[in-house]
Write a protein that holds these residues in place. Sequence first.
Motif: not given
Ligand code: AHR
Length: 508
Positions: A25, A72, A173, A178, A292, A349-350, A355
């Motif tokens: 990601f 996000n 999401e 959020w 994710e 992710a990612q 991370i």
């Molecule tokens: O990967 C970090 C964040 O984690 C992403 O932007 C979101 O989709 C999730 O909450």
Amino acid sequence: MLQAQLTIDPAHRVAPVRRRTFGTFVEHLGRCVYTGIYEPGHPTADEEGFRGDVLALTRELGVTTVRYPGGNFVSGYRWEDGVGPRERRPRRLDLAWHSTETNEIGVDEFVRWTRLAGLEPMMAVNLGTRGVQESLDLLEYCNIPSGTALSDLRIANGAKEPHDIRMWCLGNEMDGPWQIGHKTAREYGRLAAETARAMRMVDPGLELVACGSSGSSMPTFGTWEATVLEETYDLVDHISCHAYYEEKEGDLGGFLACATDMEHFISTVVSTADQVGARLGSRKRINVSFDEWNVWYMSRFQSAPPPPDWPVAPPLLEDHYHLADAVALGSLIITLLRHSDRVAAACLAQLVNVIAPIMTEPGGRAWRQTTFHPFAQAARYAKGEVVRVEPACPSYETAEFGEVPVLHAVATHDGQDTTLFVVNRSVREPVELEIDARALGMGTDGGTDGGAVRITEATTLTHEDVYARNTADDPGRVTPRSNTDHRSDPLRIVLPPVSWNVIRLSKA
Ligand code: AHR
């Protein structure tokens, strides 16, 4: 030393290994794009500004698919900002990460980067602040060869060939409060259905992903999936799952068992989807896009204040992973493989800095985090068919998941070659594992054709300090090493405590 036993029999086939299991990601978040994949002026950068060291590590990681541009971030994103001449691209506030987005990288550059990396782009559309029309516009821009306003704009922007993106995520999401444009399941389900219907009018062959839950502990978990799928069942192919895990309050044993939650997450979503299908009288099966997943010390991020002054590409979510994180992550990969019959795609992710398995210094070095290794080895050696194995082994008690077996394993089988992936979750004890591989020595007529099975290679990722990390100065501190502690007749191998193991077997 603990004792364990398992049998590998290719008859216990789950499904073919899916290429998209090894996705990752790239989000416009922190330093994932800027000083991650892209840094003009970096000593390894090409003429387009893509870092050569990160490209090389991405290839080595074995990544097959990359989801983009969020996360996000996508829920406030205007894709048009990121195309055309760079000097005319606007700077915008990124509300999701309290940063400034310069839009130096957009869809055309990202797709060019995926071609250089030899992987498939997976695109997310904004269903937070936008909707059907903007999703259609992006699809037209990306996939129509030529002869329409937006496809001709792409060509004018330098991308002569269509991007031909096959897999599309309908938002991100949307169950999370959020999320910019957060919705109820019914509101989102309707919007996702209308967007999917319109996108399919352009190209019926697209693979579409509806947003599932952002975690199995969401208060709407289960009912969210049921409602969204009631609205979208005939229009989408996959429902998403997202999950992040971290060690809490020093409970290492519990953390190493976190795949138990992922296991429960997948089975619950699959049952919910099948139940909706049954109610609708449909024979179609909805699969899971686990787009994710990772270890993420989210509690540290949540307790930090947002970056001041809307910075450009601030260091955000830069977790430095240790051995135990890598072993937990290995166990999550085992879970995804074990569910290959229904998990059609997955994205770690990612990819870089955020991370991520790959870390970089701005203007400087790039290195492999501990978590790079289980992913790279699984992407490299998981071939052919996934084969279910169930170790007979001791178990231990955890506060969160109850009793959990010390070993967690899966195998893949490809002609002559079989690979066994095993995690030893025991915090203290090595495990001597006896492997009954007689079924691998069988001829096609069911009799043994004289081929004894032997271990051709075994590697172990472990360290005497479970919290040992790799750094730019010591990038090889935690790395897979040859495990020679094995013998034949019967096949036995010793798996150290807190370890990820890859055991390759072949008929002699
Ligand atoms: O990967 C970090 C964040 O984690 C992403 O932007 C979101 O989709 C999730 O909450």
